[in-house]
Design an enzyme around this catalytic site. Structure first.
Site, short mmCIF file in Angstrom:
data_model
loop_
_atom_site.label_atom_id
_atom_site.label_comp_id
_atom_site.label_asym_id
_atom_site.label_seq_id
_atom_site.Cartn_x
_atom_site.Cartn_y
_atom_site.Cartn_z
N HIS A 264 38.15 19.06 -40.95
CA HIS A 264 36.98 18.51 -40.28
C HIS A 264 36.69 17.12 -40.84
O HIS A 264 36.66 16.93 -42.06
CB HIS A 264 35.76 19.41 -40.47
CG HIS A 264 34.62 19.08 -39.56
ND1 HIS A 264 34.61 19.41 -38.23
CD2 HIS A 264 33.45 18.42 -39.79
CE1 HIS A 264 33.47 18.99 -37.68
NE2 HIS A 264 32.76 18.38 -38.60
N CYS B 112 1.47 23.59 -29.38
CA CYS B 112 1.21 24.98 -29.75
C CYS B 112 2.50 25.79 -29.66
O CYS B 112 3.53 25.31 -29.22
CB CYS B 112 0.14 25.56 -28.84
SG CYS B 112 -1.38 24.60 -28.76
N MET B 113 2.41 27.06 -30.04
CA MET B 113 3.59 27.91 -30.01
C MET B 113 4.15 28.05 -28.59
O MET B 113 5.36 28.05 -28.38
CB MET B 113 3.26 29.29 -30.58
CG MET B 113 4.45 30.24 -30.59
SD MET B 113 4.07 31.84 -31.33
CE MET B 113 4.03 31.41 -33.07
N ASP B 114 3.25 28.18 -27.60
CA ASP B 114 3.67 28.48 -26.24
C ASP B 114 3.19 27.46 -25.21
O ASP B 114 3.53 27.58 -24.03
CB ASP B 114 3.16 29.86 -25.82
CG ASP B 114 3.35 30.89 -26.91
OD1 ASP B 114 4.50 31.14 -27.29
OD2 ASP B 114 2.34 31.42 -27.41
N TYR C 239 -5.45 22.11 -31.47
CA TYR C 239 -5.66 22.56 -32.84
C TYR C 239 -6.03 21.40 -33.75
O TYR C 239 -5.51 20.30 -33.65
CB TYR C 239 -4.39 23.21 -33.38
CG TYR C 239 -4.17 24.64 -32.94
CD1 TYR C 239 -5.09 25.63 -33.24
CD2 TYR C 239 -3.02 24.99 -32.24
CE1 TYR C 239 -4.88 26.94 -32.85
CE2 TYR C 239 -2.80 26.30 -31.84
CZ TYR C 239 -3.74 27.26 -32.16
OH TYR C 239 -3.53 28.57 -31.76
N ARG D 137 33.10 20.97 -47.92
CA ARG D 137 32.18 21.98 -47.41
C ARG D 137 32.90 23.33 -47.46
O ARG D 137 32.70 24.11 -48.37
CB ARG D 137 31.72 21.63 -45.99
CG ARG D 137 30.67 22.55 -45.43
CD ARG D 137 30.16 22.10 -44.07
NE ARG D 137 31.19 22.04 -43.06
CZ ARG D 137 30.97 21.72 -41.78
NH1 ARG D 137 29.75 21.40 -41.39
NH2 ARG D 137 31.94 21.69 -40.91
N ARG E 189 38.71 19.78 -30.92
CA ARG E 189 37.52 20.63 -30.82
C ARG E 189 36.33 19.83 -30.26
O ARG E 189 35.63 19.14 -30.99
CB ARG E 189 37.16 21.21 -32.20
CG ARG E 189 38.27 22.00 -32.85
CD ARG E 189 37.83 22.61 -34.17
NE ARG E 189 37.31 21.64 -35.11
CZ ARG E 189 38.03 20.93 -35.96
NH1 ARG E 189 39.34 21.10 -36.00
NH2 ARG E 189 37.47 20.08 -36.79
N LYS F 168 29.63 27.35 -30.16
CA LYS F 168 28.77 27.99 -31.16
C LYS F 168 27.31 27.68 -30.86
O LYS F 168 27.00 26.79 -30.07
CB LYS F 168 29.15 27.51 -32.56
CG LYS F 168 28.97 26.01 -32.79
CD LYS F 168 29.40 25.62 -34.19
CE LYS F 168 29.22 24.11 -34.42
NZ LYS F 168 29.58 23.72 -35.78
#
Length: 409
Positions: A197, A349-351, A301, A169, A256, A75
Site C-alpha cells: 500500500h 441534532c441526532m435526527d 440546543y 501499518r 485497487r 469495504k
C-alpha cells in the site's frame, strides 16, 4: 350401504360452503394482510447512480495497462454506497475482483450473490478460518506468525501476502526474504497474490514522489527475489485510487480502486491524470415542518444561534445519527432546496437539522432537501462538504448511517 343422515349431509355441505367463502375472503384480503413497508425515501436516503458507477469503472480501467484489471474496494459498505448493490452492479460491468476490510463484509457479499474474487484486507481470527474457506474468501497475510496460525486452523485457504514497503501499518517486511519464503511453505495456504500500500501517492511534491517511487522499487525487488527462487507470487497489486491517478503504468495485475470508483477524491486534490469521474452518491432528506421565528429568539440546543431578524426555518429529517458531522454548522454549512442554497442554523441534532428558508417562499413540509448532490442548477460536492468539516470524503461517506436506505437509480 348405510345412508348418512340427511342432517349430517347438510351440515357437511354447509361447512364446505363456509370454508370456501372464508378462503375467498382471505384471498381477497391477502394484500392487506402483508406487513406495511415504509417508502425508502420517506425520511432521509441515499441515491446511488448505477450509470456513474459503470462510467467510473470504465474511466479508471482505461488508465491502466491492458494486462491490469480493476479490483473494486467495497469495504465500509462501499464507502457508504451499499456494498452488495455496488458489487453486483460492477460485476455486470465486468469487474471480477473485490476487496473488503473484514470477514463479515466478505460473507455479506457472498450471501448477496457476488461471485467474483473477494480479498479480505484486514485481520481475521485464525479460529474463524473455516468461514474464509466456506465462503471462498482470500485472506491477507501480514507476517509469518499469522501465516502459521492460519495454517494451524487446518483448512485450505487462498491468501495474499501484504508487504510493508515503508508505511509501517500492516505487512511483512519486504526485505526479510527468509520470512516470506516461510509463508510459501505452508501446505494449507495457497499464495494467490502479493501487494503493498502506497502511503503518499496522493502527494505530488518531489519529496513525496521520491518516497512513493522508493516503495514501488522495494516491492518490485521483493517480488523479483521470490520469483528468482521459484515461488509463484500470483497477482501483483500496488495502486489504490491515487496510485491509479498518479502512477498508472505500473506492471501489476490488479489495481485497487477505492474512493475514485465512487466519483470523488479524498479532498480537492491535483492528480497527474484527470479522468471524467462522476459522483455516484446523492444524500437527501425531507422537510418535516416550516415555522416562523421572531427576531431575538434562540434556535436549537444550547441557544447557540439567535435569529437577528424574523426568520422562516425548516426542520429537515436527518441528523448526526445518520452521519452528518455535528461540527459542520460551525463551518457555514448549507443545503439545496428547490435549487437554492439554504444555510444550516443551530446545532445539528441526532435526527433533525434546521435550515434558514426565509428567502424560499414556497418551502413546505415534504419538500426534498439535498445535502450532497445536484438540485436544479446547483450542486454540493462531497469534497467541499468534507473539507468544510475538517475531514476527507472517505470518512464522511463511510460514516453515513445504516438507517439511510440506499436506493440505486
Amino acid at each position: 350401504m348405510t345412508e348418512r343422515p340427511r342432517g349430517a349431509a347438510l351440515d357437511s355441505l354447509l361447512a364446505c360452503a363456509i370454508s370456501a367463502a372464508a378462503a375467498g375472503v382471505l384471498i381477497h384480503l391477502r394484500p392487506t394482510l402483508r406487513k406495511p413497508r415504509p417508502a425508502p425515501d420517506a425520511r432521509a436516503w441515499i441515491e446511488v447512480s448505477r450509470a456513474a458507477l459503470r462510467h467510473n469503472a470504465a474511466e479508471l480501467q482505461n488508465l491502466l495497462p491492458t494486462s491490469c484489471r480493476l479490483m473494486a474496494v467495497v469495504k465500509a459498505d462501499a464507502y457508504g454506497h451499499g456494498a452488495i448493490g455496488v458489487a453486483r452492479e460492477l460485476e455486470k460491468a465486468g469487474v471480477r475482483a473485490f476487496a473488503v476490510a473484514t470477514l463479515s463484509e466478505g460473507i455479506a457479499l457472498r450471501r448477496g450473490g457476488v461471485r467474483g474474487e473477494v480479498l479480505v484486507l484486514g485481520y481475521t481470527l485464525p479460529s474463524e478460518a473455516s468461514f474464509l474457506h466456506r465462503y471462498r474468501l482470500a485472506q491477507t497475510v501480514v507476517d509469518g506468525a499469522y501465516a502459521a496460525a492460519l495454517h494451524a486452523a487446518g483448512v485450505p485457504l487462498d491468501v495474499h501476502i501484504k508487504l510493508d514497503t515503508g508505511m509501517h501499518r500492516l505487512g511483512a517486511d519486504w526485505g526479510d526474504t527468509a520470512a516470506l519464503e516461510g509463508i510459501f511453505g505452508y501446505n494449507t495456504l495457497t499464495v494467490k497474490g502479493v501487494f503493498t500500500h502506497l502511503s503518499q501517492a496522493d502527494d505530488l511534491s518531489d519529496e513525496a514522489a521520491d518516497f512513493t517511487l522508493g516503495q514501488i522499487g522495494r516491492f518490485i525487488d521483493a517480488v523479483n527475489t521470490l520469483k528468482a527462487k521459484g515461488y509463484d507470487t500470483g497477482a501483483l497489486h500496488i495502486q489504490e485510487s491515487y496510485g491509479i491517478l498518479n502512477y498508472p503504468g505500473l506492471p501489476c495485475d490488479w489495481a485497487r480502486a477505492g474512493i475514485a470508483l465512487y466519483g470523488v477524491l479524498c479532498k480537492n486534490d491535483q492528480t497527474r491524470l484527470t479522468p471524467d469521474l462522476q459522483p455516484a452518491l446523492a444524500l437527501k432528506a425531507r422537510i418535516a415542518e416550516v415555522k416562523q421565528v421572531a427576531g431575538g429568539e434562540y434556535v436549537g440546543y444550547g441557544r447557540r444561534f439567535m435569529a437577528k431578524t424574523p426568520m422562516k426555518l425548516a426542520a429537515v429529517t436527518i441528523g448526526y445519527a445518520d452521519g452528518i458531522p455535528r461540527n459542520s454548522v460551525h463551518r457555514d454549512a448549507w443545503v439545496l432546496l428547490r435549487g437554492q442554497r439554504a444555510p444550516v442554523v443551530g446545532l445539528i441534532c441526532m435526527d433533525i437539522l434546521l435550515i434558514d428558508v426565509t428567502h424560499i417562499d414556497d418551502a413546505a413540509p415534504g419538500d426534498i432537501v439535498t445535502l450532497i448532490g445536484k438540485d436544479g442548477g446547483g450542486a454540493i460536492r462531497c469534497e467541499d462538504v468534507a473539507e468544510s468539516c475538517g475531514t476527507i470524503t472517505n470518512e464522511l461517506l463511510s460514516r453515513l448511517g445504516a438507517r439511510l436506505p440506499r436506493i440505486f437509480v
